[in-house]
Write a protein that holds these residues in place. Sequence first.
Motif, PDB file in Angstrom:
ATOM      1  N   LYS A   1       0.841  -1.188   0.000  1.00 40.96           N
ATOM      2  CA  LYS A   1       0.000   0.000   0.000  1.00 40.96           C
ATOM      3  C   LYS A   1       0.881   1.244   0.000  1.00 40.96           C
ATOM      4  O   LYS A   1       1.892   1.297   0.702  1.00 40.96           O
ATOM      5  CB  LYS A   1      -0.906  -0.012   1.236  1.00 40.96           C
ATOM      6  N   PHE A   2       0.511   2.231  -0.806  1.00 44.46           N
ATOM      7  CA  PHE A   2       1.279   3.473  -0.880  1.00 44.46           C
ATOM      8  C   PHE A   2       1.262   4.174   0.470  1.00 44.46           C
ATOM      9  O   PHE A   2       0.213   4.285   1.114  1.00 44.46           O
ATOM     10  CB  PHE A   2       0.691   4.400  -1.961  1.00 44.46           C
ATOM     11  N   GLN A   3       2.398   4.671   0.895  1.00 38.60           N
ATOM     12  CA  GLN A   3       2.509   5.424   2.134  1.00 38.60           C
ATOM     13  C   GLN A   3       2.845   6.871   1.805  1.00 38.60           C
ATOM     14  O   GLN A   3       3.869   7.145   1.173  1.00 38.60           O
ATOM     15  CB  GLN A   3       3.616   4.846   3.024  1.00 38.60           C
ATOM     16  N   PRO A   4       1.985   7.819   2.194  1.00 38.16           N
ATOM     17  CA  PRO A   4       2.296   9.231   1.933  1.00 38.16           C
ATOM     18  C   PRO A   4       3.565   9.630   2.669  1.00 38.16           C
ATOM     19  O   PRO A   4       3.911   9.040   3.692  1.00 38.16           O
ATOM     20  CB  PRO A   4       1.081   9.970   2.482  1.00 38.16           C
ATOM     21  N   GLN A   5       4.252  10.615   2.115  1.00 36.18           N
ATOM     22  CA  GLN A   5       5.467  11.068   2.767  1.00 36.18           C
ATOM     23  C   GLN A   5       5.617  12.574   2.635  1.00 36.18           C
ATOM     24  O   GLN A   5       5.233  13.164   1.624  1.00 36.18           O
ATOM     25  CB  GLN A   5       6.682  10.347   2.201  1.00 36.18           C
ATOM     26  N   ALA A   6       6.148  13.175   3.686  1.00 39.49           N
ATOM     27  CA  ALA A   6       6.417  14.612   3.674  1.00 39.49           C
ATOM     28  C   ALA A   6       7.560  14.878   2.699  1.00 39.49           C
ATOM     29  O   ALA A   6       8.554  14.141   2.672  1.00 39.49           O
ATOM     30  CB  ALA A   6       6.772  15.097   5.066  1.00 39.49           C
ATOM     31  N   VAL A   7       7.407  15.908   1.882  1.00 39.62           N
ATOM     32  CA  VAL A   7       8.441  16.305   0.923  1.00 39.62           C
ATOM     33  C   VAL A   7       8.531  17.833   0.907  1.00 39.62           C
ATOM     34  O   VAL A   7       7.673  18.520   1.460  1.00 39.62           O
ATOM     35  CB  VAL A   7       8.141  15.793  -0.514  1.00 39.62           C
ATOM     36  N   LYS A   8       9.525  18.337   0.266  1.00 38.98           N
ATOM     37  CA  LYS A   8       9.667  19.775   0.034  1.00 38.98           C
ATOM     38  C   LYS A   8       9.321  20.047  -1.427  1.00 38.98           C
ATOM     39  O   LYS A   8       9.620  19.249  -2.313  1.00 38.98           O
ATOM     40  CB  LYS A   8      11.098  20.253   0.307  1.00 38.98           C
ATOM     41  N   LEU A   9       8.654  21.173  -1.653  1.00 36.01           N
ATOM     42  CA  LEU A   9       8.321  21.608  -3.003  1.00 36.01           C
ATOM     43  C   LEU A   9       9.017  22.942  -3.230  1.00 36.01           C
ATOM     44  O   LEU A   9       8.761  23.919  -2.520  1.00 36.01           O
ATOM     45  CB  LEU A   9       6.809  21.753  -3.173  1.00 36.01           C
ATOM     46  N   TYR A  10       9.912  22.980  -4.195  1.00 33.96           N
ATOM     47  CA  TYR A  10      10.685  24.174  -4.518  1.00 33.96           C
ATOM     48  C   TYR A  10      10.072  24.827  -5.747  1.00 33.96           C
ATOM     49  O   TYR A  10       9.977  24.200  -6.797  1.00 33.96           O
ATOM     50  CB  TYR A  10      12.143  23.805  -4.809  1.00 33.96           C
ATOM     51  N   TYR A  11       9.655  26.073  -5.615  1.00 35.56           N
ATOM     52  CA  TYR A  11       9.039  26.806  -6.715  1.00 35.56           C
ATOM     53  C   TYR A  11      10.072  27.740  -7.333  1.00 35.56           C
ATOM     54  O   TYR A  11      10.725  28.514  -6.618  1.00 35.56           O
ATOM     55  CB  TYR A  11       7.835  27.606  -6.209  1.00 35.56           C
TER      56      TYR A  11
END
Length: 114
Positions: A3-13
């Motif tokens: 099952k897919f596990q969500p994960q915290a990530v950084k989003l750079y704009y």
Amino acid sequence: MAKFQPQAVKLYYHGETFDTKQEIHEISDAWLIADDVVGTYSDDWLVFYDTGRLEKKSDGYHLYENNYPRFFTVDTPKVGADLRKIDVSKLAGMSFTDFVRIGFKLGRSSYESY
């Protein structure tokens, strides 16, 4: 299949300001909520990005404005306070169609009050 596990990530704009065309670079906390969807939020909107046009690097996902990333936003003044309460990580496993349905439902409810 696991099952897919969500994960915290950084989003750079990486983009430019609308009025002065000055370069801007911002970093946001985000969640990888599906193999191909990154979600993030602020005080008054939720936005979901298709990772197909984001660049994945070791420090997170990089969004280049000139690469025309595909995204879907939920932005209504009526639900702004409620959006802060949503745990984006719990949206994992939902389909993009489910996100669209949520957006239409929230949008419709704000228009019906006028």
